[in-house]
Motif scaffolding. Structure first.
Motif, mmCIF file in Angstrom:
data_model
loop_
_atom_site.group_PDB
_atom_site.id
_atom_site.type_symbol
_atom_site.label_atom_id
_atom_site.label_comp_id
_atom_site.label_asym_id
_atom_site.label_seq_id
_atom_site.Cartn_x
_atom_site.Cartn_y
_atom_site.Cartn_z
ATOM 1 N N ILE A 2 0.786 -1.352 0.061
ATOM 2 C CA ILE A 2 -0.179 0.061 -0.049
ATOM 3 C C ILE A 2 0.986 1.140 0.026
ATOM 4 O O ILE A 2 0.526 2.376 -0.533
ATOM 5 C CB ILE A 2 -0.818 0.002 1.169
ATOM 6 C CG1 ILE A 2 -2.184 -1.090 1.062
ATOM 7 C CG2 ILE A 2 -1.673 1.430 1.345
ATOM 8 C CD1 ILE A 2 -3.063 -1.048 1.847
ATOM 9 N N THR A 6 0.840 3.940 -2.737
ATOM 10 C CA THR A 6 0.291 5.156 -2.681
ATOM 11 C C THR A 6 1.337 6.289 -3.420
ATOM 12 O O THR A 6 0.998 7.075 -3.896
ATOM 13 C CB THR A 6 0.296 5.509 -0.872
ATOM 14 O OG1 THR A 6 -0.680 4.612 -0.317
ATOM 15 C CG2 THR A 6 -0.063 7.130 -0.743
ATOM 16 N N ASN A 254 -2.486 7.830 7.962
ATOM 17 C CA ASN A 254 -2.647 6.485 7.546
ATOM 18 C C ASN A 254 -3.731 6.393 6.486
ATOM 19 O O ASN A 254 -3.723 5.197 5.665
ATOM 20 C CB ASN A 254 -3.089 5.703 8.712
ATOM 21 C CG ASN A 254 -1.746 5.194 9.453
ATOM 22 O OD1 ASN A 254 -0.915 4.426 9.172
ATOM 23 N ND2 ASN A 254 -1.483 6.010 10.664
ATOM 24 N N PRO A 257 -3.428 6.684 1.406
ATOM 25 C CA PRO A 257 -3.752 5.760 0.263
ATOM 26 C C PRO A 257 -5.261 5.998 -0.375
ATOM 27 O O PRO A 257 -5.188 5.799 -1.650
ATOM 28 C CB PRO A 257 -3.495 4.415 0.659
ATOM 29 C CG PRO A 257 -2.433 4.694 1.870
ATOM 30 C CD PRO A 257 -2.918 5.836 2.631
ATOM 31 N N ALA A 258 -6.041 5.821 0.394
ATOM 32 C CA ALA A 258 -7.565 5.903 -0.141
ATOM 33 C C ALA A 258 -7.912 7.113 -0.487
ATOM 34 O O ALA A 258 -8.743 7.146 -1.379
ATOM 35 C CB ALA A 258 -8.627 5.432 0.947
ATOM 36 N N SER A 275 -10.747 2.091 0.427
ATOM 37 C CA SER A 275 -10.721 2.741 1.614
ATOM 38 C C SER A 275 -11.308 1.854 2.886
ATOM 39 O O SER A 275 -10.821 1.977 3.922
ATOM 40 C CB SER A 275 -12.064 3.874 1.623
ATOM 41 O OG SER A 275 -13.247 3.178 1.188
ATOM 42 N N THR A 278 -7.981 0.105 3.882
ATOM 43 C CA THR A 278 -7.136 1.080 4.416
ATOM 44 C C THR A 278 -7.642 1.214 5.959
ATOM 45 O O THR A 278 -6.652 1.301 6.761
ATOM 46 C CB THR A 278 -7.020 2.292 3.675
ATOM 47 O OG1 THR A 278 -6.715 1.970 2.392
ATOM 48 C CG2 THR A 278 -5.728 3.315 4.156
ATOM 49 N N ARG A 282 -4.833 -0.010 8.295
ATOM 50 C CA ARG A 282 -3.988 1.038 8.745
ATOM 51 C C ARG A 282 -4.565 1.781 9.853
ATOM 52 O O ARG A 282 -3.799 2.593 10.535
ATOM 53 C CB ARG A 282 -3.656 1.935 7.691
ATOM 54 C CG ARG A 282 -2.740 1.392 6.602
ATOM 55 C CD ARG A 282 -2.601 2.017 5.272
ATOM 56 N NE ARG A 282 -1.874 3.068 5.466
ATOM 57 C CZ ARG A 282 -0.534 3.297 5.181
ATOM 58 N NH1 ARG A 282 0.045 2.232 4.977
ATOM 59 N NH2 ARG A 282 0.137 4.363 5.547
#
Length: 415
Positions: A2, A6, A254, A257-258, A275, A278, A282
C-alpha cells in the motif's frame, strides 16, 4: 504494498497534471485526439475494473458486517449512530460552505451572460418516496442497475437472517467469508493498475479544463476548496480527537492511500474497496464496523458534495443578484441533506443534486454551466473528503463499540 502504491499514485497524479496542463497550453489542438484515444481510455478502463467490483463488495461486506454484529439491538444502535453522524456531518459541511460563500462573495454579477452550456433539472424525490424505494421489489434487478440503498437493505436483511438462524446457516456464512476473501484479492490485483488509471483521469480532467477555465472561476474554485479543507481539518479532526480518542495527524497520515485513489477516480463507490481495506489495515477499524459503516457512507454520506452545493447555490444567487431569504437558506440545507441520501457515488452526480437544489429555491438551473469547467477538479477533491468522513465515522464507532467480538487488526503506532 500500500505504501509503494500510494507513492506511485501520487507521482502519477502529479505527472498527469503536468502533462494535461502542458498539452492544454502548448498543443491545445492535439489534446482532444490524445485524450480520446489515450488519456480517457486509460482512466475509463481503470474505473470499469474497479466499478465492476463495487456491487459484489457492498453486498458481501454488508451481509458479513450485519451478521458479525450479532445482536439485533447492537445493529440498531450502531445503525442509529452511523446515520445520525452522517446527517449531522452533512449539515455542518453545508453550513460551513454557505458561510464562506457569504463572507467571500465569489459570484460576480453578469457572469451568467457569458456562459453557454445549459443543464436540465430533475425533481427531488420526496422523503416518503426515498423511504419506500429503499425496499427492492427485485434484488437482482437492484444489483444489475446499481441501486445501492436497495442493495444495502437486502444485504442487511440477509445478514439479519444469518444472525437469527445461527449455526443452521454456518455453511452460507462461510461461503460469504470465502467470497469476501476472493473479492478483496481481486481488488488488490486491480489496484496495481491504479497509477496508470490515475494518470489518465487527471490528465484528461486538467487538460480539458485548462488554466482559462480555472482562472475565470478562481473565486468559486478556491472558496469550495477552502470549505472542503476546513471541514476535513476541523470537523473530522474533532471527531477523531474527541470521539475516537486518536491523533488526527495519525488518522490522515494512514488514510492517505484511500484519499489519493478517491482523488483520482472522483467516485466514492469505486474507492470503497480501497477505503475499507485502508481503514481496517492501517486505522485498526474492526472489520464488522468497516463492512457496515463505509458501504453505507459511500451511499448516503456526501459531505464534499453538500459543500459544493452550498457554495454553488450562494454563488449563483450572487451572479443573478438574487437575495436568498433565511427560509430559502434553510431549505437549501435541508434539501441538500435529503438529496444526498441514495445518490450514487459516481463522478458528476453532484451536479444533478445541485440542479434539484436550485430548482427548489427558484434559481436558474442553466447557471450550472458556469461551474462545469472546474467541476471535474472539484469533484475529485470532494470525493476524497466524502470517503474521509466515512472512515472517521467508522473509526469513531469502532473505538466506542468495544463489545463487538471481532479481532482487531494490528495498526501502526500513533504519531
Amino acid at each position: 504494498m500500500i505504501k509503494n502504491l500510494t507513492k506511485s499514485i501520487l507521482i502519477a497524479l502529479a505527472l498527469g497534471i503536468v502533462v494535461g496542463l502542458g498539452m492544454n497550453i502548448w498543443t491545445p489542438d492535439l489534446f482532444p485526439t490524445v485524450d480520446k484515444y489515450f488519456f480517457s481510455p486509460l482512466g475509463d478502463i481503470f474505473l470499469r475494473l474497479i466499478q465492476m467490483m463495487v456491487v459484489p463488495i457492498v453486498f458481501i461486506s454488508i451481509v458479513l458486517g450485519t451478521a458479525n454484529l450479532g445482536d439485533p439491538k447492537k445493529l440498531g444502535r450502531i445503525g442509529g449512530k452511523t446515520i445520525g453522524f452522517f446527517l449531522a456531518s452533512t449539515a455542518v459541511a453545508i453550513s460551513i460552505a454557505m458561510a464562506l460563500a457569504f463572507i467571500f462573495q465569489p459570484g460576480e454579477p453578469g457572469l451568467l451572460d457569458q456562459q453557454e452550456e445549459g443543464f436540465e433539472s430533475e425533481k427531488a424525490p420526496s422523503v416518503v418516496d426515498t423511504i419506500v424505494n429503499i425496499i427492492p421489489t427485485n434484488p437482482l434487478d437492484a444489483m444489475s442497475s446499481g441501486e445501492m440503498l436497495q442493495i444495502i437493505f437486502f444485504a442487511i436483511f440477509i445478514g439479519f437472517g444469518l444472525t437469527i438462524l445461527g449455526k443452521k446457516t454456518d455453511r452460507i456464512f462461510k461461503l460469504f467469508e470465502q467470497a469476501n476473501e476472493l473479492v478483496m484479492y481481486l481488488i488488490m490485483v486491480i489496484m496495481y493498475t491504479a497509477p496508470v488509471g490515475a494518470f489518465g483521469l487527471i490528465a484528461s480532467a486538467v487538460g480539458g479544463a485548462g488554466l482559462d477555465a480555472i482562472a475565470s472561476m478562481a473565486a468559486y474554485f478556491f472558496v469550495v476548496l477552502a470549505a472542503l479543507l476546513l471541514h476535513a481539518l476541523i470537523t473530522y479532526s474533532a471527531v477523531v480527537k474527541f470521539l475516537a480518542k486518536k491523533s488526527p495527524m495519525w488518522f490522515f497520515k494512514n488514510f492517505v492511500p484511500a484519499m489519493s485513489v478517491a482523488f483520482g477516480t472522483a467516485s466514492s463507490g469505486a474507492t470503497l474497496p480501497v477505503s475499507m481495506r485502508t481503514a481496517q489495515d492501517r486505522l485498526g477499524v474492526k472489520k464488522s464496523v468497516s463492512s457496515f459503516v463505509q458501504p453505507l457512507g459511500a451511499t448516503i454520506n456526501m459531505d464534499g458534495t453538500a459543500i459544493m452545493q452550498g457554495v454553488a447555490t450562494v454563488f449563483i444567487a450572487q451572479v443573478t443578484t438574487t437575495n436568498l431569504s433565511f427560509s430559502e437558506i434553510m431549505m437549501v440545507v435541508i434539501i441538500a441533506i435529503l438529496a444526498s441520501i441514495g445518490t450514487a457515488g459516481v463522478p458528476g452526480v453532484g451536479l444533478i443534486m445541485l440542479a434539484m437544489v436550485l430548482d427548489q429555491v427558484g434559481l436558474p438551473v442553466e447557471a450550472i454551466g458556469l461551474i462545469l469547467g472546474v467541476d471535474r477538479l472539484l469533484d475529485m477533491t470532494r470525493t476524497a473528503v466524502n470517503i474521509t468522513g466515512d472512515a472517521a465515522c467508522a473509526l469513531f464507532i469502532s473505538e466506542t463499540e468495544k463489545d463487538i467480538d471481532m479481532e482487531k487488526p494490528s495498526v501502526k503506532n500513533e504519531a
